[in-house]
Design a protein around this motif. Sequence first.
Motif, PDB file in Angstrom:
ATOM      1  N   TYR A  38     -22.109 -52.024   5.281  1.00 27.90           N
ATOM      2  CA  TYR A  38     -22.365 -50.633   5.196  1.00 27.90           C
ATOM      3  C   TYR A  38     -24.185 -50.488   5.340  1.00 27.90           C
ATOM      4  CZ  TYR A  38     -22.913 -45.550   4.339  1.00 27.90           C
ATOM      5  OH  TYR A  38     -23.299 -44.305   4.224  1.00 27.90           O
ATOM      6  N   SER A  39     -24.792 -49.981   5.900  1.00 25.05           N
ATOM      7  CA  SER A  39     -26.230 -49.765   5.902  1.00 25.05           C
ATOM      8  C   SER A  39     -27.079 -50.956   6.050  1.00 25.05           C
ATOM      9  CB  SER A  39     -26.742 -48.979   4.540  1.00 25.05           C
ATOM     10  OG  SER A  39     -26.158 -47.750   4.426  1.00 25.05           O
ATOM     11  N   SER A  64     -22.979 -50.079   9.752  1.00 20.98           N
ATOM     12  CA  SER A  64     -23.918 -48.946  10.183  1.00 20.98           C
ATOM     13  C   SER A  64     -25.426 -49.157   9.676  1.00 20.98           C
ATOM     14  CB  SER A  64     -23.431 -47.566   9.224  1.00 20.98           C
ATOM     15  OG  SER A  64     -23.683 -47.841   7.788  1.00 20.98           O
ATOM     16  N   ASN A 100     -27.504 -41.696   6.246  1.00 22.30           N
ATOM     17  CA  ASN A 100     -26.772 -40.697   7.085  1.00 22.30           C
ATOM     18  C   ASN A 100     -28.027 -40.051   8.032  1.00 22.30           C
ATOM     19  OD1 ASN A 100     -24.035 -41.149   6.217  1.00 22.30           O
ATOM     20  ND2 ASN A 100     -24.807 -40.328   4.286  1.00 22.30           N
ATOM     21  N   GLY A 122     -26.853 -49.619  14.339  1.00 23.43           N
ATOM     22  CA  GLY A 122     -25.525 -50.102  14.147  1.00 23.43           C
ATOM     23  C   GLY A 122     -25.022 -51.468  14.521  1.00 23.43           C
ATOM     24  N   ALA A 159     -24.084 -45.334  14.049  1.00 22.60           N
ATOM     25  CA  ALA A 159     -22.856 -46.244  13.543  1.00 22.60           C
ATOM     26  C   ALA A 159     -22.592 -47.670  13.996  1.00 22.60           C
ATOM     27  CB  ALA A 159     -21.601 -45.151  13.890  1.00 22.60           C
ATOM     28  N   GLY A 160     -21.597 -48.254  13.270  1.00 24.18           N
ATOM     29  CA  GLY A 160     -21.416 -49.505  13.779  1.00 24.18           C
ATOM     30  C   GLY A 160     -20.110 -49.381  14.675  1.00 24.18           C
ATOM     31  N   GLY A 181     -22.536 -51.339  18.491  1.00 21.05           N
ATOM     32  CA  GLY A 181     -23.007 -50.221  17.757  1.00 21.05           C
ATOM     33  C   GLY A 181     -23.951 -49.041  18.453  1.00 21.05           C
ATOM     34  N   THR A 182     -24.234 -48.001  17.522  1.00 19.74           N
ATOM     35  CA  THR A 182     -25.068 -47.035  18.306  1.00 19.74           C
ATOM     36  C   THR A 182     -26.308 -46.820  17.764  1.00 19.74           C
ATOM     37  OG1 THR A 182     -24.062 -45.315  16.637  1.00 19.74           O
ATOM     38  CG2 THR A 182     -22.871 -45.501  18.777  1.00 19.74           C
ATOM     39  N   SER A 184     -30.135 -45.974  16.221  1.00 17.15           N
ATOM     40  CA  SER A 184     -30.788 -45.284  15.383  1.00 17.15           C
ATOM     41  C   SER A 184     -32.283 -45.079  15.719  1.00 17.15           C
ATOM     42  CB  SER A 184     -31.016 -46.112  13.838  1.00 17.15           C
ATOM     43  OG  SER A 184     -29.618 -46.393  13.297  1.00 17.15           O
ATOM     44  N   GLY A 194     -28.123 -50.213  19.469  1.00 16.92           N
ATOM     45  CA  GLY A 194     -26.965 -50.894  18.662  1.00 16.92           C
ATOM     46  C   GLY A 194     -26.739 -52.253  19.140  1.00 16.92           C
TER      47      GLY A 194
END
Length: 198
Positions: A38-39, A64, A100, A122, A159-160, A181-182, A184, A194
Amino acid sequence: GPGSSPAYTPATMTAPLSGGGGSGHVGPGAGSGDNGAYSTGAGGGGGGTGGPGLPEGLGGSGGSGIVAVRYQIGTTAPTAKATGGAISLYNSKWIHTFVNSGTFATGPTWTSATVEYVVVAGGGAGGSNLSGGGGAGGFVAGTTPIGAHPVSTTIQVGAGGGQRVTPIAYGDRATIYGFSGTPSYFGTPITAYGGGGG
């Protein structure tokens, strides 16, 4: 980490990967690749082979992304000059960390200043059934000016890529790819894309 088969490698999981990447799965049919952390924007591990009467291994989901913004205005200030994300003070600089999506908004004491940013998208999911691991999310870092108060900048945390669970058909490779992934972004001009699915 890539998926594999006990015909080619020992029937164990690959070693945990640095940077948060998911370990690949070694079959037959014992489970899925690990998820990316995560992150971190890490890619998911690939799924291994199945066997007679056993399901094929699924790829792990991508991790993510994350967005961080850092700035210093004059001497060390008693309070942050902007809002949004988790705010911390380190080495006389304010850091806004977004795990987030949200908004980076300058406060009433803000004057024009240059901020530093790190944007991580992600990660991609690993593929299923003897496939590769997902790619890491894109990474963009740099500086950008922020004008005088008030200024609001939209933050998107990607998001991943999700695990592809159905259908899994060996004859059709398009059905076993992991999802990508999407993106950022720190304001839409500053975008990290991503990671690709395995």
